[in-house]
Design an enzyme around this catalytic site. Sequence first.
Site, PDB file in Angstrom:
ATOM      1  N   HIS A   1      -7.792  -8.350  -7.682  1.00  0.00           N
ATOM      2  CA  HIS A   1      -8.056  -9.206  -6.521  1.00  0.00           C
ATOM      3  C   HIS A   1      -8.295  -8.265  -5.343  1.00  0.00           C
ATOM      4  CE1 HIS A   1      -5.945 -11.766  -9.340  1.00  0.00           C
ATOM      5  NE2 HIS A   1      -6.350 -12.820  -8.680  1.00  0.00           N
TER       6      HIS A   1
ATOM      7  N   HIS B   1       0.813  -1.216   0.000  1.00  0.00           N
ATOM      8  CA  HIS B   1       0.000   0.000   0.000  1.00  0.00           C
ATOM      9  C   HIS B   1       0.849   1.270   0.000  1.00  0.00           C
ATOM     10  CE1 HIS B   1      -3.479  -2.677   1.647  1.00  0.00           C
ATOM     11  NE2 HIS B   1      -3.376  -2.746   0.336  1.00  0.00           N
TER      12      HIS B   1
ATOM     13  N   ASP C   1      -3.002  -8.623  -7.185  1.00  0.00           N
ATOM     14  CA  ASP C   1      -2.662  -8.980  -5.808  1.00  0.00           C
ATOM     15  C   ASP C   1      -3.369 -10.268  -5.385  1.00  0.00           C
ATOM     16  OD1 ASP C   1      -1.834  -8.785  -3.146  1.00  0.00           O
ATOM     17  OD2 ASP C   1      -3.495  -7.461  -2.598  1.00  0.00           O
TER      18      ASP C   1
ATOM     19  N   ASP D   1     -13.441 -13.715 -12.112  1.00  0.00           N
ATOM     20  CA  ASP D   1     -12.001 -13.942 -12.063  1.00  0.00           C
ATOM     21  C   ASP D   1     -11.281 -12.672 -12.546  1.00  0.00           C
ATOM     22  OD1 ASP D   1      -9.859 -16.652 -13.036  1.00  0.00           O
ATOM     23  OD2 ASP D   1      -9.357 -14.536 -12.961  1.00  0.00           O
ATOM     24  N   GLY D   2     -10.439 -12.111 -11.693  1.00  0.00           N
ATOM     25  CA  GLY D   2      -9.772 -10.857 -12.025  1.00  0.00           C
ATOM     26  C   GLY D   2      -8.815 -10.968 -13.199  1.00  0.00           C
TER      27      GLY D   2
ATOM     28  N   SER E   1      -6.825  -2.047  -0.526  1.00  0.00           N
ATOM     29  CA  SER E   1      -6.442  -1.307  -1.738  1.00  0.00           C
ATOM     30  C   SER E   1      -7.629  -0.587  -2.400  1.00  0.00           C
ATOM     31  CB  SER E   1      -5.729  -2.231  -2.731  1.00  0.00           C
ATOM     32  OG  SER E   1      -6.417  -3.449  -2.886  1.00  0.00           O
TER      33      SER E   1
ATOM     34  N   GLU F   1     -13.541  -9.559  -7.349  1.00  0.00           N
ATOM     35  CA  GLU F   1     -13.363 -10.408  -6.158  1.00  0.00           C
ATOM     36  C   GLU F   1     -14.260 -11.630  -6.317  1.00  0.00           C
ATOM     37  OE1 GLU F   1     -11.310 -10.576  -3.373  1.00  0.00           O
ATOM     38  OE2 GLU F   1     -12.445 -12.401  -3.063  1.00  0.00           O
TER      39      GLU F   1
HETATM   40  N1  SAM Z   1      -5.900  -6.266  -2.885  1.00  0.00           N
HETATM   41  C1  SAM Z   1      -6.431  -6.392  -1.539  1.00  0.00           C
HETATM   42  C2  SAM Z   1      -5.803  -5.306  -0.687  1.00  0.00           C
HETATM   43  O1  SAM Z   1      -4.644  -4.941  -0.906  1.00  0.00           O
HETATM   44  O2  SAM Z   1      -6.514  -4.813   0.197  1.00  0.00           O
HETATM   45  C3  SAM Z   1      -6.152  -7.755  -0.941  1.00  0.00           C
HETATM   46  C4  SAM Z   1      -6.490  -8.905  -1.800  1.00  0.00           C
HETATM   47  S1  SAM Z   1      -6.170 -10.483  -1.127  1.00  0.00           S
HETATM   48  C5  SAM Z   1      -4.456 -10.560  -1.024  1.00  0.00           C
HETATM   49  C6  SAM Z   1      -6.523 -11.501  -2.509  1.00  0.00           C
HETATM   50  C7  SAM Z   1      -8.003 -11.636  -2.803  1.00  0.00           C
HETATM   51  O3  SAM Z   1      -8.163 -12.259  -4.086  1.00  0.00           O
HETATM   52  C8  SAM Z   1      -8.755 -12.529  -1.846  1.00  0.00           C
HETATM   53  O4  SAM Z   1      -9.817 -11.790  -1.276  1.00  0.00           O
HETATM   54  C9  SAM Z   1      -9.299 -13.678  -2.710  1.00  0.00           C
HETATM   55  O5  SAM Z   1     -10.589 -14.111  -2.310  1.00  0.00           O
HETATM   56  C10 SAM Z   1      -9.339 -13.049  -4.060  1.00  0.00           C
HETATM   57  N2  SAM Z   1      -9.255 -13.961  -5.229  1.00  0.00           N
HETATM   58  C11 SAM Z   1      -8.643 -15.170  -5.300  1.00  0.00           C
HETATM   59  N3  SAM Z   1      -8.662 -15.615  -6.576  1.00  0.00           N
HETATM   60  C12 SAM Z   1      -9.285 -14.655  -7.314  1.00  0.00           C
HETATM   61  C13 SAM Z   1      -9.579 -14.499  -8.703  1.00  0.00           C
HETATM   62  N4  SAM Z   1      -9.210 -15.433  -9.589  1.00  0.00           N
HETATM   63  N5  SAM Z   1     -10.205 -13.379  -9.116  1.00  0.00           N
HETATM   64  C14 SAM Z   1     -10.567 -12.417  -8.219  1.00  0.00           C
HETATM   65  N6  SAM Z   1     -10.316 -12.501  -6.890  1.00  0.00           N
HETATM   66  C15 SAM Z   1      -9.684 -13.604  -6.443  1.00  0.00           C
END
Ligand code: SAM
Length: 326
Positions: A42, A19, A203, A177-178, A125, A149
């Site tokens: 993500h 961050h 992320d 899916d991101g 984020s 997400e």
């Molecule tokens: N970016 C956030 C932050 O900095 O506050 C933290 C994100 S966390 C490390 C990763 C997130 O990705 C989790 O909430 C998880 O559920 C989600 N996730 C996992 N696979 C994913 C995908 N293929 N597409 C979107 N989200 C996904």
Amino acid sequence: MFSYRHAFHAGNHADVLKHVTLVATLRHLMRKDAPLTLIDTHAGAGVYRLDDGAAQTSGEALDGIARLQALRSAAISDQNPASASAHSTPIATNNIASALTDYLDLVASFNASAARGGWRVYPGSPFLMHALMSEPARAPVHDRLRLFELHPSDAPALDAHVAQLAAGRQIAVARQDGFEGLKALLPPPVAAGGSRRALVLIDPSYEIKSDYAKVAACMQDSLRRFPTGVYLVWYPIIPRPEAHGLPRRLKTLAQQTGRAWLHASLHVGAAPEGGGLSASGMFVFNPPHTLKLALDAALPQILQVLGAGRGRGQAWSVENGGASPR
Ligand code: SAM
């Protein structure tokens, strides 16, 4: 899949590295008036309670953002001559790096009602990005925020948190899916003034090891679709070949595509009780030219605070290279 919940990790050393880098990058990009498309592939739940069960169980924020809050509080009270020198902090409170101060001030803005106690809220984020794009000087520019997400609990939580912002169409949340969703957003639309500008945060939780290969493939595809975007990739530094290999792959990709790059890492040292993540890295494609200096000043200070009382392996680094800086 989906055993990862960011609520247990919000505000830990990895979030701090990620961050601080994100905020410093966005600050620079926002010096220009042209609108940005901000994308978080993500996103997590968007914002977290530091006084709830998840954060309290893991204690990770206590060893992360809570220590930095104490540093900031000491700096603020040292500005008051009546209480100057009343604190012992690992770094001089009149010399805190501007990127660290900026990040801490932003987190503090979510905790205005808890000025005297411990911070209770940690912005993820999406909320950090939203806070920057809605600052009074920036709001008229109308940046857009696109969030992905997938988690069955965190996706609805993100929806609910974003709804509270009442940001209308400026923010869109997709339960998708991101890696896939990003494709449709690149290149970003041409904004008023004729420019296309985007910052993408990638992320993942790396819960499944195929995420490492997906990140590399996603970056290859994204640079083909939109070579001038600013891309920030977070990854864990853990004893796993895929994790070691990822920054090398990303650096090779930057070199092959002629893109400037920056690679920062933060190793806070082994926890006294052992276990847990102790290091992570950020790889940035097309970083602002100011980012290296900003992190060179901030990371050693962060390490001094977060590494206190932890074991061996403490280190930080910022390396960059490639085409002319932006
Ligand atoms: N970016 C956030 C932050 O900095 O506050 C933290 C994100 S966390 C490390 C990763 C997130 O990705 C989790 O909430 C998880 O559920 C989600 N996730 C996992 N696979 C994913 C995908 N293929 N597409 C979107 N989200 C996904």
